[in-house]
Scaffold this active site. Sequence first.
Site, PDB file in Angstrom:
ATOM      1  N   GLU A 609       0.859  -1.186   0.000  1.00 60.50           N
ATOM      2  CA  GLU A 609       0.000   0.000   0.000  1.00 60.50           C
ATOM      3  C   GLU A 609       0.886   1.223   0.000  1.00 60.50           C
ATOM      4  O   GLU A 609       1.816   1.339   0.807  1.00 60.50           O
ATOM      5  CB  GLU A 609      -0.926   0.033   1.218  1.00 60.50           C
ATOM      6  N   ASN A 667      -4.630   5.371  -2.232  1.00 61.48           N
ATOM      7  CA  ASN A 667      -5.888   5.950  -1.779  1.00 61.48           C
ATOM      8  C   ASN A 667      -6.222   7.184  -2.601  1.00 61.48           C
ATOM      9  O   ASN A 667      -5.328   7.958  -2.974  1.00 61.48           O
ATOM     10  CB  ASN A 667      -5.791   6.346  -0.299  1.00 61.48           C
ATOM     11  N   GLU A 699      -8.063   2.475  -3.613  1.00 67.07           N
ATOM     12  CA  GLU A 699      -8.825   2.263  -2.385  1.00 67.07           C
ATOM     13  C   GLU A 699      -9.755   3.448  -2.147  1.00 67.07           C
ATOM     14  O   GLU A 699      -9.335   4.604  -2.227  1.00 67.07           O
ATOM     15  CB  GLU A 699      -7.889   2.092  -1.188  1.00 67.07           C
ATOM     16  N   ASP A 729     -11.960   0.535   1.502  1.00 64.27           N
ATOM     17  CA  ASP A 729     -11.067   0.728   2.641  1.00 64.27           C
ATOM     18  C   ASP A 729     -11.860   1.048   3.902  1.00 64.27           C
ATOM     19  O   ASP A 729     -12.969   1.578   3.846  1.00 64.27           O
ATOM     20  CB  ASP A 729     -10.096   1.867   2.328  1.00 64.27           C
ATOM     21  N   GLU A 786      -6.044  -4.714   8.180  1.00 63.08           N
ATOM     22  CA  GLU A 786      -5.054  -3.700   8.532  1.00 63.08           C
ATOM     23  C   GLU A 786      -4.777  -3.734  10.036  1.00 63.08           C
ATOM     24  O   GLU A 786      -5.625  -4.135  10.822  1.00 63.08           O
ATOM     25  CB  GLU A 786      -5.565  -2.312   8.153  1.00 63.08           C
TER      26      GLU A 786
END
Length: 844
Positions: A609, A667, A699, A729, A786
């Site tokens: 990520e 993101n 995301e 997310d 996460e």
Amino acid sequence: MEAADPRNSVPPGRVAPFFGFIAAVAVLAVGVSVGPLAGLPARLPELPAAFWTMAALAVACDARPFVPPGRRQTSAVFPSTCFTFAILLGWGLGPAVAVQAVAVAVSGWRMGYAPWRTGFNAAQYACALGAAYVFTRLGPGGLHDGGRLHWTDVAAVGGATAAWFAVNYGLVTTAVRLRFGDRWWPSLRHGLVYELLSTGSLLLLAPVLVAAARASAALIPLVLVPLFAVYRMARLSTEHEQLAALDPLTGLPNRKALLAEVAEQVHLHAERGARGEPDGHLALLLLDLDRFKHVNDALGHAVGDRLLVEVSARLSEAAGGGDLVARLGGDEFAILVPRLTGTEQAREVAGRVVAALAEPVCLDGLPLDVGGSIGIALYPEHGEDFATLMRHADVAMYDAKHRNDTVAVYAAESDHNSAERLSLLADLRRVLEAGPVDRAGDASGRPAGRRGGDGAALTPTGGLADGAAAVDHGVVVPVDDLGAAGDAPGRWRWRRRRDRVELRHDDELINRIVTGADPIRRRAGRAVTNGVHPADLSGGQDASAWAGTTAPPPAPGTGPAGQPGAGSPAVPVDGVGGPARDGGDDPGEITMYYQPQIAIATGEVVGVEALLRWRHPRRGMVDPGELIQVAEQSAVMRLLTRRVVDDVIDQLAAWSAAGITLRAALNVSVRDLHTGEVADQIADRLSRSGVRPERLQVEITEGALMADPRRVLATISQLHRIGVGIALDDFGTGYSSLQHLRRLPLSEMKVDRSFVLGMADDPDDAAIVRSMIELAGALGLRVVAEGVEDERTWRLLHAAGCDVAQGWFHARPMPADELVAWLARYRPVRPGGPGVQVPRRPGR
């Protein structure tokens, strides 16, 4: 109750110098006028009718002086000035001082002056008349005996006028400065022009009066006509100015009047605070009506105007007698509440306002519910001027709206548009417009011939590369120049020193700890990486958020065997989150960090990520949440998104060239999803970089999804058609409907860390995580957890059927070059062995 003129009282600490000055002026006035006044009784029978006419007019006119708007009456115009100055020119100092003293006594009584103030006014006029009298005696003509006037007499009259004004204005200014310090000096300076026009005009009219008196006393009253005309024009101008300060619809004071009143009250309350009075607080309440736009849209603006008139009447009734209610425009009102002891009293006033608006307003038989949100800012806690108080009250009002409350008091933590944040936004724009730092490196993203942030160049066998450096007590010295440091000045020495590097210890962890503790090594490492000599760096720092991304080797049973980065957190390097150097105009550097995502069943690294990091030269490492919040409210978000997309895709291309095939997730913000521009940008960048779309994943959060589902769905569908994966997310933290999981082209669901962190100890969190995993599995979605930070959580997720784990248990976020080194050292570990007991809630 209307506040009294503050100049009728003297604050503690200023009594002695102020009244000392008053006494000195009084003594001077007595010395100037005692002689002429002593001989005045003998002259009274000889004084002509013209004198008595002027004296009567002077006293009568001062019974009603012209007072401009304002409670302090700082610039009142006294017509007696014209007559007493004419008496001075025609009959001397004694009669002028006597008539002026009587006129001052009458005006002081009419205006409610304190005795000491009336006495000071009489003394200041006596001193001014005495100075003017000296100038009148300089001319050779007969000003006082009716003789023929010469040009020198005219010049003497001009000098007398200037002397009168200078002495009078100087004495008043000195008294005010002794009384109030420097706070009123700017206003007095700005009022100089007004005083010159008003008082100066009256003084220059005096010679005309003297000339008329020599012809006939009957001509003297005629001067009342121009005086009345001037008085009337001034009054009309004042009324016009007052109307300009009123709202034409409601008749309430407008923003201009509120500004003047706040400035007035701030001075008054500053004096109360200086005297130590408990009621030294001033509150500004800002009210915004709720649902007023709906009334305008449904019933028309005429009904909306009638509603505003009714609301203004209710606000005036709810406010106290000394409070000022103003309409700022639209459906915004303000209430200025003076003489408060604290916040609770301001809340009481706001409570009365809320209660007054609670009853529906009936218009044409239709009851309309009116409510509002009120923000409160207090002087001096929340500001000491109109602009600051207004802005803070506005922040508090929107804070109340955001919390669905009716009243809120300003709090600094609610101020998301502070000067500091505006400065941060400006710096962010500068660093984005400057572009990424150009670092030469190989295709893997690792700087050519060097490692990570410590700057040590390694050969394939792990030894020192050619031209490496030895370290002697923290000082970097080139190996081929030992003992000759400081010699060979010039360009050749510069070119050799810029390529020097440090000795690298065999233990990677020791290297990172030493680099973090030694600022010389940090500067040298960054200088070598950037190709700049360390001597040219004034306190430069490593651009990485953490120079070391792995932790000490874990204790047995605490993490994957032999995996650096498992177990305890890494050592922070270069003051992360702490004090930073003063960067001047340097906006800092934005870099991308990458956190590995591990397939739980196989232990393989399946993706990363991408996480944004900004090291600010003054603030240190900027919190990513604050960074996004600041950027998302402006057009800077477009620049930031473009930078992130370009960096991540370019990094994927570099990894592909090095034989590394990882999927990268990035993101995007609500603003990006609403415009749809991000989809075109990603498609263009993928095409130019030659990266396959399935290597990239976007995301989105539940909050972004719910902001505008239609536009978000259009953008997501476009990305899906390109071939980019879509991940939901922070699942479980928003309010999205489950139907979106069915409608959206999702490929992955990420369980929020707030649930994962507590699942090892909290049965509720464990149950929620298991339910999410089962739901995602039923929908055919990959599940990423996460916040996996310990082995027990890792094994619990494996037992629950989770696909991928991301967290510090495996590795912290790290720059691209350090990720390559980490991948080379990483060895997959599978969660074998006996299962772990899943916590469950006891039966109810």
